[in-house]
Design a protein around this motif. Structure first.
Motif, PDB file in Angstrom:
ATOM      1  N   LYS A 141       0.824  -1.204   0.000  1.00 58.97           N
ATOM      2  CA  LYS A 141       0.000   0.000   0.000  1.00 58.97           C
ATOM      3  C   LYS A 141       0.864   1.262   0.000  1.00 58.97           C
ATOM      4  CE  LYS A 141      -4.110  -1.954   2.252  1.00 58.97           C
ATOM      5  NZ  LYS A 141      -5.015  -1.888   3.445  1.00 58.97           N
ATOM      6  N   ARG A 142       1.955   1.252   0.785  1.00 55.65           N
ATOM      7  CA  ARG A 142       2.829   2.435   0.807  1.00 55.65           C
ATOM      8  C   ARG A 142       3.469   2.667  -0.566  1.00 55.65           C
ATOM      9  NH1 ARG A 142       4.267   0.332   5.914  1.00 55.65           N
ATOM     10  NH2 ARG A 142       6.138  -0.627   5.014  1.00 55.65           N
ATOM     11  N   ARG A 143       3.839   1.579  -1.262  1.00 54.91           N
ATOM     12  CA  ARG A 143       4.463   1.730  -2.589  1.00 54.91           C
ATOM     13  C   ARG A 143       3.487   2.348  -3.583  1.00 54.91           C
ATOM     14  NH1 ARG A 143       6.814  -3.664  -4.862  1.00 54.91           N
ATOM     15  NH2 ARG A 143       4.573  -4.137  -4.811  1.00 54.91           N
ATOM     16  N   TRP A 144       2.230   1.902  -3.588  1.00 56.82           N
ATOM     17  CA  TRP A 144       1.255   2.466  -4.502  1.00 56.82           C
ATOM     18  C   TRP A 144       0.925   3.917  -4.159  1.00 56.82           C
ATOM     19  CZ3 TRP A 144       0.072   0.752  -9.019  1.00 56.82           C
ATOM     20  CH2 TRP A 144       0.233  -0.601  -9.333  1.00 56.82           C
ATOM     21  N   ARG A 145       0.965   4.217  -2.849  1.00 52.83           N
ATOM     22  CA  ARG A 145       0.695   5.603  -2.444  1.00 52.83           C
ATOM     23  C   ARG A 145       1.793   6.535  -2.976  1.00 52.83           C
ATOM     24  NH1 ARG A 145       0.811   5.026   2.763  1.00 52.83           N
ATOM     25  NH2 ARG A 145      -1.353   4.288   2.896  1.00 52.83           N
ATOM     26  N   GLY A 146       3.069   6.063  -2.929  1.00 50.14           N
ATOM     27  CA  GLY A 146       4.178   6.879  -3.469  1.00 50.14           C
ATOM     28  C   GLY A 146       4.031   7.104  -4.959  1.00 50.14           C
ATOM     29  N   LEU A 147       3.629   6.079  -5.711  1.00 44.92           N
ATOM     30  CA  LEU A 147       3.443   6.242  -7.156  1.00 44.92           C
ATOM     31  C   LEU A 147       2.328   7.223  -7.461  1.00 44.92           C
ATOM     32  CD1 LEU A 147       3.837   2.529  -8.340  1.00 44.92           C
ATOM     33  CD2 LEU A 147       5.440   4.409  -8.671  1.00 44.92           C
ATOM     34  N   ALA A 148       1.245   7.158  -6.653  1.00 45.20           N
ATOM     35  CA  ALA A 148       0.122   8.067  -6.881  1.00 45.20           C
ATOM     36  C   ALA A 148       0.550   9.518  -6.649  1.00 45.20           C
ATOM     37  CB  ALA A 148      -1.042   7.689  -5.965  1.00 45.20           C
ATOM     38  N   ILE A 149       1.349   9.750  -5.591  1.00 42.03           N
ATOM     39  CA  ILE A 149       1.822  11.114  -5.316  1.00 42.03           C
ATOM     40  C   ILE A 149       2.716  11.615  -6.445  1.00 42.03           C
ATOM     41  CG2 ILE A 149       3.245  12.491  -3.753  1.00 42.03           C
ATOM     42  CD1 ILE A 149       2.252  10.700  -1.476  1.00 42.03           C
ATOM     43  N   GLY A 150       3.607  10.728  -6.982  1.00 42.24           N
ATOM     44  CA  GLY A 150       4.485  11.131  -8.088  1.00 42.24           C
ATOM     45  C   GLY A 150       3.698  11.525  -9.326  1.00 42.24           C
ATOM     46  N   VAL A 151       2.651  10.716  -9.647  1.00 45.48           N
ATOM     47  CA  VAL A 151       1.833  11.031 -10.815  1.00 45.48           C
ATOM     48  C   VAL A 151       1.118  12.359 -10.622  1.00 45.48           C
ATOM     49  CG1 VAL A 151      -0.183  10.288 -12.153  1.00 45.48           C
ATOM     50  CG2 VAL A 151       1.577   8.626 -11.480  1.00 45.48           C
ATOM     51  N   PHE A 162       2.126  14.863  -8.824  1.00 48.02           N
ATOM     52  CA  PHE A 162       3.129  15.940  -8.943  1.00 48.02           C
ATOM     53  C   PHE A 162       3.415  16.276 -10.404  1.00 48.02           C
ATOM     54  CE2 PHE A 162       7.568  17.227  -9.371  1.00 48.02           C
ATOM     55  CZ  PHE A 162       7.560  18.393  -8.614  1.00 48.02           C
ATOM     56  N   LEU A 163       3.533  15.254 -11.222  1.00 47.77           N
ATOM     57  CA  LEU A 163       3.770  15.480 -12.649  1.00 47.77           C
ATOM     58  C   LEU A 163       2.608  16.209 -13.304  1.00 47.77           C
ATOM     59  CD1 LEU A 163       5.429  12.079 -13.687  1.00 47.77           C
ATOM     60  CD2 LEU A 163       6.541  14.301 -13.426  1.00 47.77           C
ATOM     61  N   VAL A 164       1.382  15.854 -12.930  1.00 47.26           N
ATOM     62  CA  VAL A 164       0.211  16.521 -13.500  1.00 47.26           C
ATOM     63  C   VAL A 164       0.209  18.001 -13.138  1.00 47.26           C
ATOM     64  CG1 VAL A 164      -2.315  16.626 -13.439  1.00 47.26           C
ATOM     65  CG2 VAL A 164      -1.147  14.408 -13.578  1.00 47.26           C
ATOM     66  N   VAL A 165       0.498  18.284 -11.844  1.00 46.67           N
ATOM     67  CA  VAL A 165       0.515  19.686 -11.402  1.00 46.67           C
ATOM     68  C   VAL A 165       1.626  20.455 -12.113  1.00 46.67           C
ATOM     69  CG1 VAL A 165       0.873  21.205  -9.424  1.00 46.67           C
ATOM     70  CG2 VAL A 165      -0.519  19.137  -9.182  1.00 46.67           C
ATOM     71  N   LEU A 166       2.809  19.819 -12.267  1.00 45.80           N
ATOM     72  CA  LEU A 166       3.936  20.483 -12.950  1.00 45.80           C
ATOM     73  C   LEU A 166       3.609  20.779 -14.398  1.00 45.80           C
ATOM     74  CD1 LEU A 166       6.845  21.479 -12.689  1.00 45.80           C
ATOM     75  CD2 LEU A 166       7.604  19.174 -13.329  1.00 45.80           C
ATOM     76  N   SER A 167       2.935  19.824 -15.074  1.00 49.07           N
ATOM     77  CA  SER A 167       2.561  20.051 -16.479  1.00 49.07           C
ATOM     78  C   SER A 167       1.579  21.190 -16.627  1.00 49.07           C
ATOM     79  CB  SER A 167       1.970  18.754 -17.058  1.00 49.07           C
ATOM     80  OG  SER A 167       0.759  18.425 -16.387  1.00 49.07           O
ATOM     81  N   MET A 168       0.822  21.481 -15.573  1.00 51.24           N
ATOM     82  CA  MET A 168      -0.090  22.622 -15.628  1.00 51.24           C
ATOM     83  C   MET A 168       0.621  23.937 -15.314  1.00 51.24           C
ATOM     84  SD  MET A 168      -3.386  20.900 -13.737  1.00 51.24           S
ATOM     85  CE  MET A 168      -4.316  22.405 -13.855  1.00 51.24           C
ATOM     86  N   LEU A 169       1.646  23.848 -14.459  1.00 46.01           N
ATOM     87  CA  LEU A 169       2.351  25.072 -14.081  1.00 46.01           C
ATOM     88  C   LEU A 169       3.205  25.653 -15.213  1.00 46.01           C
ATOM     89  CD1 LEU A 169       3.536  24.258 -10.452  1.00 46.01           C
ATOM     90  CD2 LEU A 169       1.760  25.870 -11.138  1.00 46.01           C
TER      91      LEU A 169
END
Length: 607
Positions: free
Chosen positions: A12-22, A24-31
């Motif tokens: 569960k912790r591993r999937w949570r880290g991947l979700a946070i990374g994705v 972050f990338l979405v927010v960066l692509s908008m910025l």
């Protein structure tokens, strides 16, 4: 069970880290697009991609301006860059006045178009300062600022027109005279005709009294404005254009005739200035003559060296006191040993006593100077009437066409100086001497000349510098149909080594006088022809570095060549002791003139 639960928690912790990374990338692509929209990027420069570095939300762009100056420096002139920097900084200061409400909200002011395309910028013809369109006076005339353009070169090399007001007055008078006859024929324009006539008369009176702006009366600007107004009204009147055109052509013809008259008058005055002794030099000669007869204590002779063939003898033909003095002084100053130098100055009766007193008053180290009056000589086999006066070296201005391009025409005008009648008396005057060096009075010596006495001339009579750019064949129009070698180089007087022994053996003087009698019917060319033919095949060619000619007529003599030459020859009309001498060459002559002499100051002799 406990191990299985730990594995599930780890997954569960591993999937949570991947979700946070994705996320972050979405927010960066908008910025990133948001940054472009908010003006966080500088855009593109014509020379490449250059991001602006904002140091504060206020939009301070001083560093950006400096970067632009450094990048554009190699291609734009300094004055243009300075104008650009001033404008941009002023614009920056106005941009810094952004309302604080916008700064608090974090909204940046939209970037200004600091650097416009170069073709949209102009330069004033008068001030030469860069400015935007509409920011300068269009009436002064504008031109585009392009790298390497004629406009920029013109502004950098512009010269202020002298006496511009006088020129404008003449132009106004020219136009007013053209319109006046047509206006005077119209009865309804009597007032304008009277005004034109009055203005024309006023300008004619002003121009008759003034030739420079400094001479114009204080109220001249009012007269200019009145004439401008009268001419403007005359142009608005319907007149017969044919009459105006005819009058303009008449005035143009009269002006052309007047210009030709002044050109001929200028040429005459120029020749008069060349051939007439200046007033100051005439005063010097008269003062010295009076002083000679007032005090006979100067009259002494040093005859023991005059006829010694073991010494170095120089001969100068001259009627100019300071010219011959400069020749002797420069020769002595450059000589390694002045003890063996003997100078013989041959002059006429009018200047004999002035010359005698001058060289008795002035010492030239250990050298001695003998002054001879050529009118006292009585040669046996010459015509005394021909030699009753001193004749100086003769200068001929020769011009001829060339088969080369037109650019070479300037180099085809030469001043050739040759021996005069008086030079052919040398073997009789100096019967005890074997070799002499003849110097013209328009030369300056810059090096020691003692090596000339050790030259082996191989049986030649005289050593001279030859001018192979002017061959005898090119002087056909001056020499006539006489027999001569067309490819032979012409030669110059100025510095000549003469073997008097060989001269007497070959009878050079008799040959010369025979040729003069044969060519007496030729006008002006007899002396040139006789001298060139007399010494044909008897000239020993001196090295060209001995003498540099042309300093009396050629403005383009190389300064390096001047410094290397042993003797400078001011052949031509612009002698260094005349006011019309070429200024940049005078310094080499004037430094050998004794400016502290009492008579020079009394007669205001300051060449």
């Amino acid at each position: 069970m406990k191990g299985a639960g730990a594995g599930v928690a780890h997954a569960k912790r591993r999937w949570r880290g991947l979700a946070i990374g994705v996320l972050f990338l979405v927010v960066l692509s908008m910025l990133v697009p948001l940054g472009f929209l908010l003006g966080l990027h500088n855009g593109f420069h014509s020379a490449g991609f250059m991001p602006l570095q904002h140091t504060s939300p206020s939009g301070d762009r001083s560093s950006h301006i400096d970067n632009l100056v450094r990048k554009l420096g190699p291609t734009l002139p300094k004055d243009i860059l300075q104008g650009f920097v001033n404008e941009a900084k002023n614009e920056t200061s106005s941009t810094n006045a952004t309302p604080k409400s916008q700064q608090k909200k974090g909204i940046l002011a939209p970037p200004q178009n600091v650097l416009q395309p170069l073709t949209n910028r102009n330069i004033s013809r008068v001030t030469g300062k860069a400015g935007m369109r509409g920011g300068v006076d269009e009436s002064e005339g504008l031109c585009e600022l392009k790298y390497g353009s004629y406009c920029i070169w013109r502004e950098e090399n512009r010269e202020e027109m002298k006496d511009s007001t006088v020129r404008k007055l003449k132009d106004q008078l020219f136009v007013a005279r053209a319109y006046f006859p047509s206006i005077a024929k119209i009865p309804a324009q009597n007032k304008l005709s009277h005004e034109l006539r009055q203005n024309i008369q006023e300008l004619e009176r002003v121009l008759s009294e003034s030739t420079m702006d400094a001479d114009l009366p204080p109220e001249i600007q009012k007269k200019l404005r009145r004439m401008d107004a009268a001419i403007a009204r005359s142009k608005s009147v319907s007149v017969d254009c044919n009459n105006v055109d005819k009058k303009l052509r008449q005035i143009f013809d009269l002006t052309e005739d007047e210009a030709n008259f002044h050109m001929k008058q200028g040429a005459f005055l120029y020749q008069l200035a060349v051939q007439t002794m200046p007033k100051s030099l005439h005063c010097l000669s008269m003062r010295l003559t009076v002083e000679y007869f007032r005090d006979h204590s100067f009259d002494k002779e040093l005859s023991e060296k005059y006829s010694d063939p073991t010494l170095l003898h120089y001969v100068i033909f001259s009627n100019n006191v300071i010219a011959s003095s400069v020749v002797i002084n420069s020769t002595v100053m450059r000589a390694r040993d002045s003890m063996n130098l003997v100078f013989h100055v041959l002059t006429d009766g009018q200047n004999y006593y002035a010359m005698k007193l001058w060289f008795l008053r002035n010492a030239f180290k250990d050298a001695v100077v003998q002054v001879l009056n050529i009118e006292h000589l009585n040669p046996d086999y010459f015509n005394k009437a021909t030699l009753s006066h001193l004749s100086l070296p003769v200068e001929f201005r020769v011009s001829f066409h060339s088969s080369d391009n037109a650019a070479a025409m300037h180099n085809r005008t030469q001043y050739i100086s040759i021996f005069s009648h008086s030079h052919y008396l040398l073997p009789e005057i100096f019967k005890n001497l074997e070799k002499v060096v003849v110097l013209d009075d328009d030369v300056v010596v810059q090096q020691d000349l003692s090596a000339l006495w050790s030259l082996d001339m191989g049986g030649k009579v005289t050593g001279a510098v030859q001018i192979c750019s002017v061959r005898l064949g090119q002087l056909q129009s001056y020499l006539g149909e006489s027999i001569f070698h067309k490819n032979s180089c012409s030669w110059m007087s100025g510095l000549n080594v003469i073997d008097l022994v060989r001269w007497r053996e070959l009878g050079i003087s008799q040959t010369y006088w025979k040729l003069v009698k044969e060519q007496v019917s030729m006008k002006g060319g007899s002396a040139l022809l006789a001298s060139l033919l007399t010494f044909q095949d008897l000239i020993y060619a001196l090295d060209s570095e001995w003498v540099l000619s042309g300093l009396g007529h050629d403005y383009g003599v190389n300064i390096k060549d001047i410094k290397k030459a042993a003797v400078l020859h001011y052949n031509g009309n612009m002698k260094p002791w005349l006011e019309l001498g070429i200024p940049k060459y005078k310094v080499y002559w004037k430094k050998f003139l004794n400016h502290e002499d009492q008579f020079l100051s009394e007669c205001n002799v300051n060449p």
